[in-house]
Design a protein around this motif. Structure first.
Motif, mmCIF file in Angstrom:
data_model
loop_
_atom_site.group_PDB
_atom_site.id
_atom_site.type_symbol
_atom_site.label_atom_id
_atom_site.label_comp_id
_atom_site.label_asym_id
_atom_site.label_seq_id
_atom_site.Cartn_x
_atom_site.Cartn_y
_atom_site.Cartn_z
ATOM 1 N N GLU A 69 -8.372 18.580 28.704
ATOM 2 C CA GLU A 69 -9.734 19.119 28.661
ATOM 3 C C GLU A 69 -9.820 20.294 27.694
ATOM 4 O OE1 GLU A 69 -11.560 18.192 33.077
ATOM 5 O OE2 GLU A 69 -10.183 19.878 32.817
ATOM 6 N N THR A 70 -8.813 21.125 27.710
ATOM 7 C CA THR A 70 -8.794 22.279 26.810
ATOM 8 C C THR A 70 -8.733 21.840 25.352
ATOM 9 O OG1 THR A 70 -7.630 23.564 28.491
ATOM 10 C CG2 THR A 70 -7.560 24.394 26.222
ATOM 11 N N LYS A 71 -7.923 20.822 25.081
ATOM 12 C CA LYS A 71 -7.768 20.314 23.716
ATOM 13 C C LYS A 71 -9.065 19.690 23.215
ATOM 14 C CE LYS A 71 -4.790 17.406 20.855
ATOM 15 N NZ LYS A 71 -3.646 16.475 20.829
ATOM 16 N N LEU A 72 -9.726 18.900 24.065
ATOM 17 C CA LEU A 72 -10.978 18.247 23.676
ATOM 18 C C LEU A 72 -12.075 19.261 23.423
ATOM 19 C CD1 LEU A 72 -11.061 15.132 26.054
ATOM 20 C CD2 LEU A 72 -10.654 15.156 23.593
ATOM 21 N N ALA A 73 -12.101 20.310 24.227
ATOM 22 C CA ALA A 73 -13.118 21.341 24.059
ATOM 23 C C ALA A 73 -12.914 22.100 22.755
ATOM 24 C CB ALA A 73 -13.080 22.308 25.238
ATOM 25 N N ALA A 74 -11.673 22.279 22.361
ATOM 26 C CA ALA A 74 -11.366 23.050 21.159
ATOM 27 C C ALA A 74 -11.517 22.229 19.891
ATOM 28 C CB ALA A 74 -9.940 23.604 21.262
ATOM 29 N N GLN A 75 -11.283 20.916 19.971
ATOM 30 C CA GLN A 75 -11.267 20.088 18.775
ATOM 31 C C GLN A 75 -12.036 18.787 19.019
ATOM 32 O OE1 GLN A 75 -7.364 19.314 17.340
ATOM 33 N NE2 GLN A 75 -8.048 18.191 15.534
ATOM 34 N N PRO A 76 -13.280 18.711 18.573
ATOM 35 C CA PRO A 76 -14.074 17.485 18.738
ATOM 36 C C PRO A 76 -13.419 16.302 18.008
ATOM 37 C CG PRO A 76 -15.423 19.298 17.902
ATOM 38 C CD PRO A 76 -14.011 19.749 17.847
ATOM 39 N N LEU A 77 -13.734 15.122 18.457
ATOM 40 C CA LEU A 77 -13.171 13.914 17.860
ATOM 41 C C LEU A 77 -13.567 13.810 16.387
ATOM 42 C CD1 LEU A 77 -11.653 11.235 18.337
ATOM 43 C CD2 LEU A 77 -13.843 10.195 18.914
ATOM 44 N N ASN A 78 -12.607 13.604 15.530
ATOM 45 C CA ASN A 78 -12.847 13.403 14.101
ATOM 46 C C ASN A 78 -13.057 11.919 13.847
ATOM 47 O OD1 ASN A 78 -12.924 13.267 11.357
ATOM 48 N ND2 ASN A 78 -10.939 14.260 11.012
ATOM 49 N N PHE A 79 -14.298 11.486 13.929
ATOM 50 C CA PHE A 79 -14.612 10.059 13.794
ATOM 51 C C PHE A 79 -14.164 9.507 12.441
ATOM 52 C CE2 PHE A 79 -17.668 11.687 16.902
ATOM 53 C CZ PHE A 79 -17.538 10.755 17.919
ATOM 54 N N GLU A 80 -14.376 10.275 11.383
ATOM 55 C CA GLU A 80 -14.076 9.783 10.034
ATOM 56 C C GLU A 80 -12.594 9.457 9.864
ATOM 57 O OE1 GLU A 80 -16.483 9.494 7.272
ATOM 58 O OE2 GLU A 80 -17.639 9.419 9.129
ATOM 59 N N SER A 81 -11.746 10.133 10.582
ATOM 60 C CA SER A 81 -10.300 9.946 10.398
ATOM 61 C C SER A 81 -9.827 8.556 10.805
ATOM 62 C CB SER A 81 -9.532 11.005 11.199
ATOM 63 O OG SER A 81 -9.662 10.781 12.601
ATOM 64 N N PHE A 82 -10.647 7.829 11.556
ATOM 65 C CA PHE A 82 -10.241 6.501 12.028
ATOM 66 C C PHE A 82 -10.641 5.380 11.076
ATOM 67 C CE2 PHE A 82 -10.427 9.112 15.843
ATOM 68 C CZ PHE A 82 -9.229 8.774 16.476
ATOM 69 N N PHE A 83 -11.533 5.666 10.143
ATOM 70 C CA PHE A 83 -12.001 4.618 9.243
ATOM 71 C C PHE A 83 -10.952 4.277 8.195
ATOM 72 C CE2 PHE A 83 -16.408 6.353 10.256
ATOM 73 C CZ PHE A 83 -16.705 5.315 11.123
ATOM 74 N N SER A 84 -10.982 3.023 7.736
ATOM 75 C CA SER A 84 -10.138 2.618 6.617
ATOM 76 C C SER A 84 -10.672 3.249 5.333
ATOM 77 C CB SER A 84 -10.162 1.096 6.463
ATOM 78 O OG SER A 84 -11.439 0.649 6.038
ATOM 79 N N GLU A 85 -9.845 3.227 4.279
ATOM 80 C CA GLU A 85 -10.278 3.789 3.001
ATOM 81 C C GLU A 85 -11.498 3.042 2.473
ATOM 82 O OE1 GLU A 85 -7.082 3.905 0.247
ATOM 83 O OE2 GLU A 85 -5.864 5.301 1.445
ATOM 84 N N ALA A 111 -13.786 1.491 4.263
ATOM 85 C CA ALA A 111 -14.955 1.837 5.072
ATOM 86 C C ALA A 111 -15.519 3.191 4.656
ATOM 87 C CB ALA A 111 -14.594 1.851 6.552
ATOM 88 N N LEU A 112 -14.639 4.114 4.318
ATOM 89 C CA LEU A 112 -15.094 5.440 3.891
ATOM 90 C C LEU A 112 -15.881 5.371 2.580
ATOM 91 C CD1 LEU A 112 -11.918 7.549 4.725
ATOM 92 C CD2 LEU A 112 -14.150 7.718 5.833
ATOM 93 N N GLU A 113 -15.581 4.350 1.769
ATOM 94 C CA GLU A 113 -16.270 4.200 0.478
ATOM 95 C C GLU A 113 -17.593 3.460 0.605
ATOM 96 O OE1 GLU A 113 -13.463 2.180 -1.916
ATOM 97 O OE2 GLU A 113 -12.102 3.901 -2.106
ATOM 98 N N MET A 114 -17.851 2.836 1.766
ATOM 99 C CA MET A 114 -19.062 2.042 1.920
ATOM 100 C C MET A 114 -20.314 2.912 1.843
ATOM 101 S SD MET A 114 -18.124 -0.519 5.075
ATOM 102 C CE MET A 114 -16.821 -1.735 4.939
ATOM 103 N N LYS A 115 -21.350 2.353 1.218
ATOM 104 C CA LYS A 115 -22.642 3.026 1.136
ATOM 105 C C LYS A 115 -23.725 2.083 1.641
ATOM 106 C CE LYS A 115 -21.366 5.926 -2.802
ATOM 107 N NZ LYS A 115 -21.668 6.292 -4.206
ATOM 108 N N ALA A 116 -24.705 2.655 2.324
ATOM 109 C CA ALA A 116 -25.804 1.839 2.839
ATOM 110 C C ALA A 116 -26.640 1.296 1.699
ATOM 111 C CB ALA A 116 -26.685 2.679 3.770
ATOM 112 N N SER A 117 -27.252 0.127 1.910
ATOM 113 C CA SER A 117 -28.176 -0.445 0.940
ATOM 114 C C SER A 117 -29.355 0.495 0.755
ATOM 115 C CB SER A 117 -28.669 -1.809 1.419
ATOM 116 O OG SER A 117 -29.809 -2.212 0.693
ATOM 117 N N GLU A 118 -29.606 0.870 -0.493
ATOM 118 C CA GLU A 118 -30.715 1.788 -0.755
ATOM 119 C C GLU A 118 -32.055 1.163 -0.385
ATOM 120 O OE1 GLU A 118 -30.593 3.906 -4.495
ATOM 121 O OE2 GLU A 118 -28.463 3.485 -4.655
#
Length: 417
Positions: free
Chosen positions: A6-22, A24-31
């Motif tokens: 609980e202490t760790k979660l409170a101090a450091q929110p989940l880094n969602f971006e860190s789980f994506f593939s390279e 996926a990180l490059e993907m851009k939405a259709s304009e």
């Protein structure tokens, strides 16, 4: 007392971006998709989306066919299907293409896909290695760039004019690449009533493209969603019609001639290519929507498609004419546009120095939306163009939308002086 977790979660929110593939990180939405979100709930006249008019959907016929299918063919329609597609539909489409386009059934095999957009992704999976050279039109269909880009090709963009891709410039590029010991993998073209320009490749250029494909050993991906929407002029055979070696991979769709909600398209190509694309599709969705396929089969087989196409043309022609007339009436001198014989789009070119992406906010404030042209270029290097759609809104709104847009453009042009 908090435990360590609980202490760790409170101090450091989940880094969602860190789980994506390279990738996926490059993907851009259709304009275009993002733009539609902005205008769909407002009073803005949207000339942006490439949407068919709901009034053209053959609702009553679909109801009748669906009832018949669920009464007499439910065992097939509600079951898993083969990856290649419902065989009666595949055969019906092969017969239809032979009759309509002069493409012999004996020379192609057909696979059903979840809209031709899935076909573009499959082509990327099956044909593109990172670094492969893919030739596209400049401008070209935005979603094709998105689909292919995932597989990391090198794009070469060939300029367009009112007769389609400048095949003479393509030939010069091919000669240059050959001297460098390079070759292209395929040319992608929306050959008839092109998205976004609305222009059609001439017959002479189609034949020349086939000749170049033989000489320089590449494939042609012919995307043909709009050719049936012809309001003037004489029909032009698909590039596939001139293909005697199996170099052309043809993409068709029901989205513009039946209903986009069916999410059904097809690939017509040499069986060797179809087999590899079938294997690739097995890992994506197993099969396209079987119920929709059986309904579409009955729709084609019973002649409804041939009867419905003239009704769509009759509905859309006044809208195209209204937009062309409004452009002629309202646009300031120095603005140019295409005059398509069919399809869904008109391409507008403004004087150099105007950035249509930056101008978009002002247009929306005036109550009109369009798609900035830079998104349709592989390297986003052209800033002064836009795509307008004439199929979705009625004639009075088209005229008013063009009038509002012309006011915005005129204001921008004054700043250039």
């Amino acid at each position: 007392m908090k435990n360590k977790l609980e202490t760790k979660l409170a101090a450091q929110p989940l880094n969602f971006e860190s789980f994506f593939s390279e990738k996926a990180l490059e993907m851009k939405a259709s304009e275009i998709r993002e733009l539609l979100k902005l205008v769909e709930t407002s009073d803005v006249i949207s000339l942006a989306g490439g949407l068919p008019a709901p009034e053209t959907f053959p609702v009553d016929i679909i109801k009748e066919i669906a009832q018949d299918v669920l009464t007499n063919h439910a065992d097939k329609a509600l079951q898993y299907g083969t990856t290649k597609g419902f065989t009666p539909l595949r055969l019906a489409l092969a017969r239809w293409m032979e009759k309509r386009y002069g493409i012999p059934m004996s020379k192609v095999e057909i696979m059903i896909v979840a809209g031709s957009q899935q076909a573009l992704d499959l082509i990327g999976r099956v044909f593109i290695n990172p670094g492969d050279i893919v030739v596209v039109e400049g401008p070209t269909y935005l979603a094709a760039l998105q689909a292919f880009n995932y597989y990391e090709p090198e794009f070469i963009s060939i300029p367009m004019d009112h007769d389609g891709m400048r095949v003479d410039l393509l030939e010069e590029k091919l000669e240059e690449l050959e001297k460098q010991g390079k070759r292209i993998k395929f040319v992608y073209t929306v050959s008839t009533f092109q998205n976004p320009m609305g222009v059609t490749m001439s017959v002479d250029r189609r034949k020349k493209l086939i000749e170049l494909a033989k000489e320089y050993d590449f494939l042609i991906v012919e995307d043909n969603p709009y050719s049936e929407l012809r309001y003037s002029g004489e029909p032009v055979p698909p590039i596939k019609h001139f293909d005697d070696e199996g170099r052309v991979i043809y993409l068709g769709t029901f989205s513009k001639i039946l209903a986009p909600g069916f999410r059904l398209g097809w690939v017509a190509a040499h069986p060797h290519f179809i087999r590899k694309m079938e294997i690739a599709k097995q890992s994506i969705d197993l099969c396209a929507n079987t119920l929709a396929q059986v309904i579409a089969w009955k729709y084609v087989e019973d002649g409804h498609l041939d009867r419905h196409i003239p009704e769509i043309i009759e509905f859309y022609k006044p809208r195209r004419d209204a937009m062309l007339q409004a452009l002629e009436e309202y646009m300031p001198e120095g603005v140019e546009w295409t005059r398509p014989d069919g399809g869904m789009f008109i391409w507008v070119t403004l004087p150099e120095g105007i950035d249509t992406k930056l101008m978009m906010e002002k247009a929306v404030a005036k109550g009109v939306a369009y798609v900035p042209g830079e998104a349709f270029f592989a390297y986003r290097d052209i800033k002064n163009t836009m795509r307008l759609n004439f199929t979705y809104v009625p004639e009075d709104k088209i005229r008013e939308g063009v009038r509002r847009l012309a006011e915005v453009i005129a204001e921008e042009m004054k700043k250039l002086k």
